[in-house]
Scaffold this motif. Structure first.
Motif, short mmCIF file in Angstrom:
data_model
loop_
_atom_site.label_atom_id
_atom_site.label_comp_id
_atom_site.label_asym_id
_atom_site.label_seq_id
_atom_site.Cartn_x
_atom_site.Cartn_y
_atom_site.Cartn_z
N GLY A 292 0.82 -1.20 0.00
CA GLY A 292 0.00 0.00 0.00
C GLY A 292 0.85 1.25 0.00
O GLY A 292 2.09 1.20 0.11
N VAL A 293 0.18 2.39 -0.16
CA VAL A 293 0.86 3.68 -0.16
C VAL A 293 0.09 4.59 0.80
O VAL A 293 -1.14 4.64 0.77
N THR A 294 0.83 5.30 1.65
CA THR A 294 0.19 6.20 2.60
C THR A 294 0.94 7.52 2.66
O THR A 294 2.16 7.56 2.45
N GLY A 295 0.20 8.58 2.92
CA GLY A 295 0.83 9.89 3.09
C GLY A 295 1.12 10.21 4.53
O GLY A 295 1.74 11.22 4.84
N GLY A 296 0.68 9.32 5.42
CA GLY A 296 0.89 9.54 6.85
C GLY A 296 1.95 8.62 7.42
O GLY A 296 2.74 8.01 6.70
N ASP A 297 1.93 8.50 8.74
CA ASP A 297 2.89 7.64 9.43
C ASP A 297 2.45 6.19 9.30
O ASP A 297 1.30 5.84 9.61
N VAL A 298 3.36 5.31 8.84
CA VAL A 298 3.01 3.91 8.59
C VAL A 298 2.64 3.20 9.88
O VAL A 298 1.65 2.44 9.94
N VAL A 299 3.41 3.43 10.92
CA VAL A 299 3.14 2.75 12.20
C VAL A 299 1.75 3.11 12.70
O VAL A 299 0.99 2.25 13.18
N ARG A 300 1.40 4.37 12.59
CA ARG A 300 0.07 4.80 13.01
C ARG A 300 -1.00 4.18 12.10
O ARG A 300 -2.08 3.83 12.55
N ARG A 301 -0.65 4.05 10.81
CA ARG A 301 -1.60 3.48 9.84
C ARG A 301 -1.97 2.05 10.19
O ARG A 301 -3.11 1.62 10.00
#
Length: 398
Positions: A292-301
């Motif tokens: 996946g791709v995220t614009g936020g923090d991965v750990v939080r995701r």
């Protein structure tokens, strides 16, 4: 009228005078000669007499019919023989016509114009205006592209690029300032449902309106080509409300693991491994990954993965990340998912409320293949490869 002297009056009245016949020719003779001169101009321009073929331009087919009928009429042959510098009247006639004595002027004119049936063609029964002739010159003949084998791989690659997202199609809007200068060698367009490739742009020529123009060699995805004018292609793109420009492949790396000065961080690609005890997941744990791709923090995701059906309602392990800069996250994620689409996990689970969910971001792909795909996306070569689930590897596109 008292303010006019005799010379001025004569000038005023001359505008309404009936023109005298030139060289003793009747109006019918003049029409015959005019029609023949159009055929001669066509022959000079194309290097051959007009031919009968459904693949040819409508004007060429009409000229071919007209020439057949001129050849068949003895009166026309006698009239035109002194003008026939190209030997056009010596060819065979394919279309028998009624004797000239049985025709009045209008019937003969209809014969010579090759008019038949539809209302748009009946406009050609009369001598065309300069504007009509210019319009005819802009209509290019489509013919089979004899060297299409050289272009077919380009069209095939283009289709793959669009499918995986390295190229996009963009609508063409006249009010956005799309100009002839925007059309150049190497461009791809979609017009009238056909993918077109601009293979050549000729030397600049002066159009009747004083603007610069040029002849193009345009290759179509159906194996044909044409030599239409640059402004004609521009006009066709404007006229077709569904026409689109196809973008160039993404220039430069889509993202970089090493951030440089001036980079604008756009997010992160993350690769996860599930800790679910689902039998299908457990049996393929080492090669089953969520990408996946995220614009936020991965750990939080992924903090609440066990409550989210997207994460298979289980804890996950973060096994790889790739930092992004200056990219469109949605497009990049779609690109990655399309590359591995053939290995997408087919699984249905129930969410916390008992509703069936089919997660779409889990793929049966080894981590080293994901790493390779990322590198090939970086250097722009990913479109030359496809994922082969049988060998679990990226294979060159044949």
């Amino acid at each position: 009228m008292s303010d006019l002297d005799l010379d001025e009056l004569r000038s005023e009245l001359s505008d309404f005078a009936v023109s005298e016949k030139k060289g003793g020719l009747s109006p019918r003779d003049e029409r015959i000669i005019t029609g023949f001169e159009e055929i001669q101009r066509f022959t000079d321009q194309h290097g051959h007499a007009p031919r009968h073929s459904e693949a040819n331009d409508i004007f060429e087919r009409l000229y071919a019919v007209r020439l057949d009928r001129l050849r068949a009429l003895d009166e026309c042959r006698t009239l035109l023989a002194p003008l026939d510098r190209q030997g056009l009247l010596s060819g065979p006639s394919f279309d028998p016509v009624a004797p000239v004595e049985s025709m009045d002027d209008d019937e003969l004119l209809a014969e010579l114009a090759g008019a038949a049936g539809s209302s748009d063609i009946t406009e050609l029964r009369h001598v065309r205006t300069a504007a009509d002739k210019r319009a005819a010159e802009e209509i290019a003949n489509r013919a089979p592209a004899e060297d299409f084998d050289q272009f077919k791989p380009m069209f095939d690659q283009l289709a793959r690029d669009v499918k995986i997202g390295t190229r996009i199609t963009q609508p063409i809007r006249k009010d956005a300032g799309f100009l002839k200068a925007n059309i150049k060698v190497g461009d791809f367009f979609i017009v009238d449902g056909q993918t077109t490739y601009v293979a050549e742009v000729g030397e600049p020529i002066r159009a009747p309106n004083g603007e610069s123009d040029a002849r193009l060699r345009v290759i179509y995805s159906n194996g044909t080509e044409s030599n239409l004018l640059l402004r004609s292609l521009q006009r066709a793109l404007y006229k077709d409300e569904t026409s689109r420009r196809i973008s160039e492949p993404n220039a430069g790396p889509l993202f970089s693991g090493d951030s440089e000065d001036g980079d604008l961080a756009s997010g992160t690609i993350y690769v996860l491994r599930s800790k679910s005890d689902h039998p299908l997941v457990a049996a393929n744990r080492d090669v089953l990954h969520k990408i996946g791709v995220t614009g936020g923090d991965v750990v939080r995701r992924i903090a609440n993965a066990k409550l989210d059906a997207t994460f298979l309602l289980a804890e996950v392990e973060l096994v790889a990340t790739y930092k992004l800069a200056n990219v469109n996250r949605t497009r990049l994620e779609n690109l990655i998912h399309r590359i591995f689409d053939v290995s997408r996990l087919d699984i249905e689970i129930m969410d916390r409320f008992g509703n069936p969910v089919i997660p779409r971001e889990w793929f049966l792909v080894p981590l080293f293949v994901v790493d390779e795909a990322v590198e090939r996306i970086k250097d722009g070569t990913i479109t030359q490869y496809r994922y082969d689930p049988e060998t679990a590897s990226l294979r060159p596109v044949s």
